[in-house]
Design a protein around this motif. Structure first.
Motif, PDB file in Angstrom:
ATOM      1  N   GLU A 289       0.837  -1.236  -0.057  1.00 43.14           N
ATOM      2  CA  GLU A 289      -0.056  -0.059   0.003  1.00 43.14           C
ATOM      3  C   GLU A 289       0.774   1.205  -0.011  1.00 43.14           C
ATOM      4  O   GLU A 289       0.522   2.180  -0.811  1.00 43.14           O
ATOM      5  CB  GLU A 289      -0.880   0.057   1.231  1.00 43.14           C
TER       6      GLU A 289
ATOM      7  N   GLN B 151       1.163   4.265  -2.967  1.00 42.43           N
ATOM      8  CA  GLN B 151       1.302   5.546  -2.744  1.00 42.43           C
ATOM      9  C   GLN B 151       2.419   6.377  -3.082  1.00 42.43           C
ATOM     10  O   GLN B 151       2.334   7.308  -3.746  1.00 42.43           O
ATOM     11  CB  GLN B 151       0.815   5.452  -0.940  1.00 42.43           C
TER      12      GLN B 151
ATOM     13  N   GLN C 113      -0.513  -3.807  -6.579  1.00 40.20           N
ATOM     14  CA  GLN C 113      -1.094  -2.522  -6.061  1.00 40.20           C
ATOM     15  C   GLN C 113      -0.363  -1.299  -6.553  1.00 40.20           C
ATOM     16  O   GLN C 113      -1.119  -0.209  -6.785  1.00 40.20           O
ATOM     17  CB  GLN C 113      -0.683  -2.540  -4.561  1.00 40.20           C
TER      18      GLN C 113
ATOM     19  N   LYS D 133      -2.320   1.548  -9.491  1.00 39.88           N
ATOM     20  CA  LYS D 133      -2.502   2.941  -9.012  1.00 39.88           C
ATOM     21  C   LYS D 133      -1.921   3.879  -9.956  1.00 39.88           C
ATOM     22  O   LYS D 133      -2.166   5.106  -9.997  1.00 39.88           O
ATOM     23  CB  LYS D 133      -1.762   3.130  -7.437  1.00 39.88           C
TER      24      LYS D 133
END
Ligand code: FNR
Length: 333
Positions: free
Chosen positions: A88, A92, A137, A141
């Protein structure tokens, strides 16, 4: 919509990620000399998550130090390498940086205690589910291509399997260093293992680990042929003399250092990093009279004097002063 074009990692000669070495002046110098793609040094995801300024200088606002500096010239050629142990957080961090870079790489090969004990780097080679989750992930993104950089595992089939899984998770290329985690730089690089991976896995494989045998551009081409890869990536031979990327032959180190210093002045590169990069290029030449004077230098001005660049240094210093800014001040605010 993805910006990735299938050719991006094909037939390329690449500057490998190197901590402290691969700051903006060194990356631009490698591009000047003919590198097609340059990797950043590894930057830990935590750092990018600290309150950022909206510029292409990424600054740690807790202490004003510079985390990463880039410029438009390398926008379509710079791969930003992340060190991470958390999917995660990595996603980000990747989304913060994606608009300023050509791609994101995840370091899955660093054997250093700091990385492995924190679950980063080579620790991911023995945790395929975590490595997969990180790639997925990030993939979900960001729109830029994602790569990973690995070392070979003890067992060839396991390495092939690892690469296949990374491919299924959406990497656009995999850089493979032909040594295991336990092996040191003086060990032989397993070019034939890399060649076998390149033959078996249907994603561009970027060969790495060949610097012990690379002194010239022709050696780069031989390494490419020996590993059967369309692209290759160099660390130590570029560190020794980045003009190794030149098709027309290497330049004398003094000339290369002078060009490096011009970028260091232009981009106000911090003194400790400038000194470190030049020291890495000079190696045993640090024992010469000029090398000894260099080692004693306390600031960029003294280094510039040694390479007859005092005038350019003072021009830049005056430019900064006229705008009310401090030149060579490592802390930015
Ligand atoms: C490295 N290497 C490295 N690898 C990586 O994935 N992230 C990094 O930040 C660094 N930092 C680094 C610093 C320095 C000074 C060196 C010499 C190496 C490893 C490097 O990218 C490469 O995998 C190895 O050096 C093997 O390639 P060469 O040197 O044989 O071309």
């Amino acid at each position: 919509m993805t910006k990735y074009n299938k050719e991006f990692f094909q037939n390329k000669i690449i500057l490998a990620p190197m901590v402290r070495m691969n700051t903006l002046p060194f990356r631009l110098l490698a591009l000047d000399y003919g590198a097609d793609i340059v990797y950043s040094e590894e930057i830990i995801d935590h750092k990018l998550l600290k309150n950022m300024l909206d510029t292409i200088d990424y600054i740690d606002t807790s202490d004003g130090s510079l985390i990463f500096r880039t410029c438009s010239r390398e926008k379509n050629k710079i791969i930003f390498q992340i060190g991470t142990s958390d999917a995660e957080r990595a996603a980000q961090a990747a989304s913060i940086i994606e608009n300023d870079v050509a791609g994101i790489d995840v370091n899955m090969g660093c054997p250093k205690h700091f990385s492995v004990s924190g679950g980063m780097g080579a620790a991911l080679l023995s945790n395929i589910s975590k490595a997969s989750n990180i790639i997925q992930q990030i993939r979900n993104k960001v729109n830029v291509p994602i790569t990973c950089k690995i070392r070979i595992l003890e067992n060839d089939q396991e390495t092939i399997n690892f690469c296949k899984v990374m491919k299924e998770n959406g990497v656009s290329a995999i850089a493979v260093h032909g040594r295991t985690v336990k092996e040191r730089p003086y060990h032989r690089n397993r070019n034939s293992v890399i060649a076998n991976i390149a033959k078996t896995v249907t994603v561009p494989i970027i060969a790495n680990g060949g610097s012990n045998t690379i002194e010239t551009y022709e050696d780069i081409i031989k390494f490419k042929a020996d590993t059967n890869c369309s692209s290759v990536m160099l660390a130590r031979s570029a560190q020794n003399n980045p003009s190794v990327f030149r098709k027309s032959g290497k330049l004398p180190l003094d000339e290369v250092i002078k060009s490096f210093l011009k970028y260091a002045i232009h981009f106000d590169n911090c003194f400790p990093n400038t000194k470190y990069c030049i020291q890495s290029m000079l190696k045993e030449l640090q024992n010469t009279p000029k090398g000894k004077l260099f080692l004693e230098s306390q600031n960029l001005e003294e280094i510039c004097d040694l390479w007859n660049l005092g005038e350019i240094y003072h021009q830049k210093e005056n430019e900064f002063k006229s705008k009310g800014l401090h030149f060579q001040c490592d802390i930015l605010f």
